[in-house]
Design an enzyme around this catalytic site. Structure first.
Site, PDB file in Angstrom:
ATOM      1  N   MET A  10       0.850  -1.200   0.000  1.00  0.00           N
ATOM      2  CA  MET A  10       0.000   0.000   0.000  1.00  0.00           C
ATOM      3  C   MET A  10       0.883   1.246   0.000  1.00  0.00           C
ATOM      4  SD  MET A  10      -3.083  -1.028   2.612  1.00  0.00           S
ATOM      5  CE  MET A  10      -2.076  -2.006   3.699  1.00  0.00           C
ATOM      6  N   MET A  11       0.733   2.048  -1.073  1.00  0.00           N
ATOM      7  CA  MET A  11       1.515   3.291  -1.217  1.00  0.00           C
ATOM      8  C   MET A  11       1.295   4.189  -0.008  1.00  0.00           C
ATOM      9  SD  MET A  11       3.152   3.524  -4.034  1.00  0.00           S
ATOM     10  CE  MET A  11       3.313   5.097  -4.786  1.00  0.00           C
ATOM     11  N   CYS A  92      -2.678  -1.749 -10.190  1.00  0.00           N
ATOM     12  CA  CYS A  92      -2.986  -0.381  -9.760  1.00  0.00           C
ATOM     13  C   CYS A  92      -3.685   0.390 -10.891  1.00  0.00           C
ATOM     14  CB  CYS A  92      -1.696   0.327  -9.354  1.00  0.00           C
ATOM     15  SG  CYS A  92      -2.010   2.010  -8.830  1.00  0.00           S
ATOM     16  N   LYS A 131       0.971  -9.297  -8.988  1.00  0.00           N
ATOM     17  CA  LYS A 131      -0.313  -8.984  -8.329  1.00  0.00           C
ATOM     18  C   LYS A 131      -1.188  -8.293  -9.358  1.00  0.00           C
ATOM     19  CE  LYS A 131      -2.205  -6.474  -4.339  1.00  0.00           C
ATOM     20  NZ  LYS A 131      -2.751  -5.207  -4.839  1.00  0.00           N
ATOM     21  N   HIS A 163      -6.402  -9.586  -6.803  1.00  0.00           N
ATOM     22  CA  HIS A 163      -7.399  -8.720  -6.176  1.00  0.00           C
ATOM     23  C   HIS A 163      -8.709  -9.029  -6.910  1.00  0.00           C
ATOM     24  CE1 HIS A 163      -8.596  -4.315  -5.029  1.00  0.00           C
ATOM     25  NE2 HIS A 163      -9.479  -5.199  -4.646  1.00  0.00           N
ATOM     26  N   GLY A 204      -8.792  -8.762  -1.308  1.00  0.00           N
ATOM     27  CA  GLY A 204      -9.918  -7.850  -1.507  1.00  0.00           C
ATOM     28  C   GLY A 204     -11.024  -8.047  -0.482  1.00  0.00           C
ATOM     29  N   GLY A 205     -11.223  -7.025   0.372  1.00  0.00           N
ATOM     30  CA  GLY A 205     -12.388  -7.007   1.258  1.00  0.00           C
ATOM     31  C   GLY A 205     -12.369  -8.007   2.398  1.00  0.00           C
ATOM     32  N   GLY A 225      -5.177  -5.825   3.122  1.00  0.00           N
ATOM     33  CA  GLY A 225      -4.612  -4.478   3.088  1.00  0.00           C
ATOM     34  C   GLY A 225      -5.204  -3.581   4.150  1.00  0.00           C
TER      35      GLY A 225
HETATM   36  C1  LIG Z   1      -3.720   3.402   0.434  1.00  0.00           C
HETATM   37  C2  LIG Z   1      -3.590   2.247  -0.519  1.00  0.00           C
HETATM   38  C3  LIG Z   1      -2.461   2.126  -1.296  1.00  0.00           C
HETATM   39  C4  LIG Z   1      -2.295   1.031  -2.172  1.00  0.00           C
HETATM   40  N1  LIG Z   1      -1.132   0.909  -2.870  1.00  0.00           N
HETATM   41  C5  LIG Z   1      -0.908  -0.233  -3.596  1.00  0.00           C
HETATM   42  C6  LIG Z   1       0.368  -0.488  -4.185  1.00  0.00           C
HETATM   43  O1  LIG Z   1       1.336   0.266  -4.045  1.00  0.00           O
HETATM   44  N2  LIG Z   1       0.495  -1.626  -4.922  1.00  0.00           N
HETATM   45  C7  LIG Z   1      -0.539  -2.530  -5.076  1.00  0.00           C
HETATM   46  O2  LIG Z   1      -0.373  -3.560  -5.745  1.00  0.00           O
HETATM   47  N3  LIG Z   1      -1.742  -2.304  -4.526  1.00  0.00           N
HETATM   48  C8  LIG Z   1      -1.939  -1.207  -3.767  1.00  0.00           C
HETATM   49  N4  LIG Z   1      -3.134  -1.030  -3.123  1.00  0.00           N
HETATM   50  C9  LIG Z   1      -4.172  -2.082  -3.224  1.00  0.00           C
HETATM   51  C10 LIG Z   1      -3.997  -3.093  -2.073  1.00  0.00           C
HETATM   52  O3  LIG Z   1      -2.766  -3.772  -2.181  1.00  0.00           O
HETATM   53  C11 LIG Z   1      -5.139  -4.128  -2.075  1.00  0.00           C
HETATM   54  O4  LIG Z   1      -5.109  -4.804  -3.301  1.00  0.00           O
HETATM   55  C12 LIG Z   1      -6.506  -3.465  -1.907  1.00  0.00           C
HETATM   56  O5  LIG Z   1      -6.505  -2.526  -0.847  1.00  0.00           O
HETATM   57  C13 LIG Z   1      -7.591  -4.536  -1.634  1.00  0.00           C
HETATM   58  O6  LIG Z   1      -7.319  -5.233  -0.428  1.00  0.00           O
HETATM   59  P1  LIG Z   1      -8.091  -4.872   0.955  1.00  0.00           P
HETATM   60  O7  LIG Z   1      -9.556  -4.904   0.640  1.00  0.00           O
HETATM   61  O8  LIG Z   1      -7.681  -5.963   1.901  1.00  0.00           O
HETATM   62  O9  LIG Z   1      -7.641  -3.511   1.378  1.00  0.00           O
HETATM   63  C14 LIG Z   1      -3.327   0.065  -2.274  1.00  0.00           C
HETATM   64  C15 LIG Z   1      -4.476   0.201  -1.495  1.00  0.00           C
HETATM   65  C16 LIG Z   1      -4.615   1.267  -0.616  1.00  0.00           C
HETATM   66  C17 LIG Z   1      -5.849   1.359   0.245  1.00  0.00           C
END
Ligand SMILES: Cc1cc2nc3c(=O)[nH]c(=O)nc-3n(C[C@H](O)[C@H](O)[C@H](O)COP(=O)(O)O)c2cc1C
Length: 328
Positions: A10-11, A92, A131, A163, A204-205, A225
């Site tokens: 996560m960026m 992304c 990914k 995802h 995801g979720g 995430g």
């Molecule tokens: C703030 C933020 C930054 C993210 N940055 C990236 C990233 O740098 N690379 C990436 O592959 N996905 C990035 N994602 C996506 C997450 O890796 C993940 O796929 C997405 O949040 C879904 O998972 P979750 O529902 O568990 O949060 C980012 C998501 C968030 C919320």
């Protein structure tokens, strides 16, 4: 195949400080870096971008890019820094990322992605994973996803993180792209049926350990995430319920264990808030969570010159047992 749980890239979130902090709560989860652009590694400050304090958790570097030569060079540069794997971001959806031809828009160009991963595999001993999403724009078709994965498998990729929602490239913002396209876990489960010998990770979720247990009956791993970033102590439930480890530090103990790291990093010039901002959610759902957040916002914006003040605040946390008095 060993089942895995990982914290998603996560960026602006999963930098080296966040990963160190999370490693204090869970020794078992895999930790992904935020996406780092290959060209930044080649032209920028490598130590600043890549170095980190080694922890026992597997740590994975995520790269962004679409130039096979640059990606290969970035892999070569990164290898000695101690990562366990390198991941390529193909999920992304941000406009900036699309402009530079990184991330989810690369799903449109499987042959180019194949060249990229092949060149990365040839450049490093580290395993290369990817990914991605289940589709993009109007393309939400299992055969498309299967062929995309097959193309990369043929080049030697063995680990695929999916995802489980489409990326809508033009009409939605990155934030909307994390909630509006519906989650379709069946795409990922069916992928596992097609690729029995490869590692298929679902993302995801996912917010509860019961969900994790259920997914793990169908795929090889679960990536989480936001639920962990917003409430890092969710990792304690994961340690207990998934890894059967009851020896997890309390929230206060986590803070105490973080202190030596904070002292050593701030002495090297790191600003205190660059570390502490990741601890904002530590007391999520606990009595006193609001006070913890207020305490942080009042005290943590200290510049590197004020080492003594940093030490003073850390002593306060330690001696007044601030975190346990907050109800941890
Ligand atoms: C703030 C933020 C930054 C993210 N940055 C990236 C990233 O740098 N690379 C990436 O592959 N996905 C990035 N994602 C996506 C997450 O890796 C993940 O796929 C997405 O949040 C879904 O998972 P979750 O529902 O568990 O949060 C980012 C998501 C968030 C919320």
């Amino acid at each position: 195949m060993k089942k895995t749980i990982s914290v998603a890239p996560m960026m602006d979130c999963t930098d080296r400080h966040e990963r160190y902090f999370l490693s204090l709560i869970s020794k078992h989860v895999q930790l992904y870096s935020e996406m780092i652009v290959s060209n930044a590694i080649i032209k920028g400050d490598r130590d600043k971008l890549l170095s980190f304090k080694k922890v026992s958790n597997p740590t994975i570097l995520q790269l962004g890019g679409s130039n096979p030569k640059e990606l290969a060079e970035a892999c070569k540069i990164a290898e000695p820094y101690g990562y366990d794997e390198i991941n390529l971001n193909l999920g992304c959806p941000s406009k900036k990322v699309q402009k530079n031809k990184f991330g989810a828009c690369l799903m449109k160009e499987p042959e180019l992605v194949a060249e990229c991963v092949s060149s990365m595999i040839n450049a490093t001993k580290l395993p290369i994973s990817i990914k991605t999403r289940i589709g993009y724009d109007d393309v939400e078709d299992f055969d498309f996803l299967k062929n995309f994965i097959l193309t990369l498998k043929k080049e030697g990729v063995k680990k695929f993180i999916i995802h489980a929602r489409r990326a809508i490239l033009q009409k939605l913002s990155p934030k909307q792209n994390l909630s509006i396209p519906p989650l379709k876990y069946d795409f990922v489960y069916n992928l596992k049926k097609e690729f029995k010998n490869d590692e298929i990770i679902i993302n995801g979720g996912i917010t509860e350990t019961n969900q994790i247990k259920d997914h793990l009956t169908k795929v090889d791993g679960v990536m989480i995430g936001r639920a962990i970033y917003h409430s890092p102590y969710f990792l304690a439930d994961i340690e207990k319920d998934i890894f059967n480890n009851d020896d997890v530090p309390t929230r206060s103990e986590v803070m105490e264990q973080l202190i030596p790291y904070i002292q050593s990093e701030t002495k090297k010039g790191v600003q205190l808030n660059h570390i502490m901002r990741h601890t904002v959610g530590l007391f999520h759902g606990q009595t006193g969570s609001r006070q913890w957040k207020q305490y942080l916002s009042k005290n943590m914006c200290i510049r590197d010159a004020d080492i003594q003040k940093v030490d003073h605040i850390m002593d306060q946390i330690k001696n007044n047992n601030l975190s346990s008095s907050l109800g941890a």
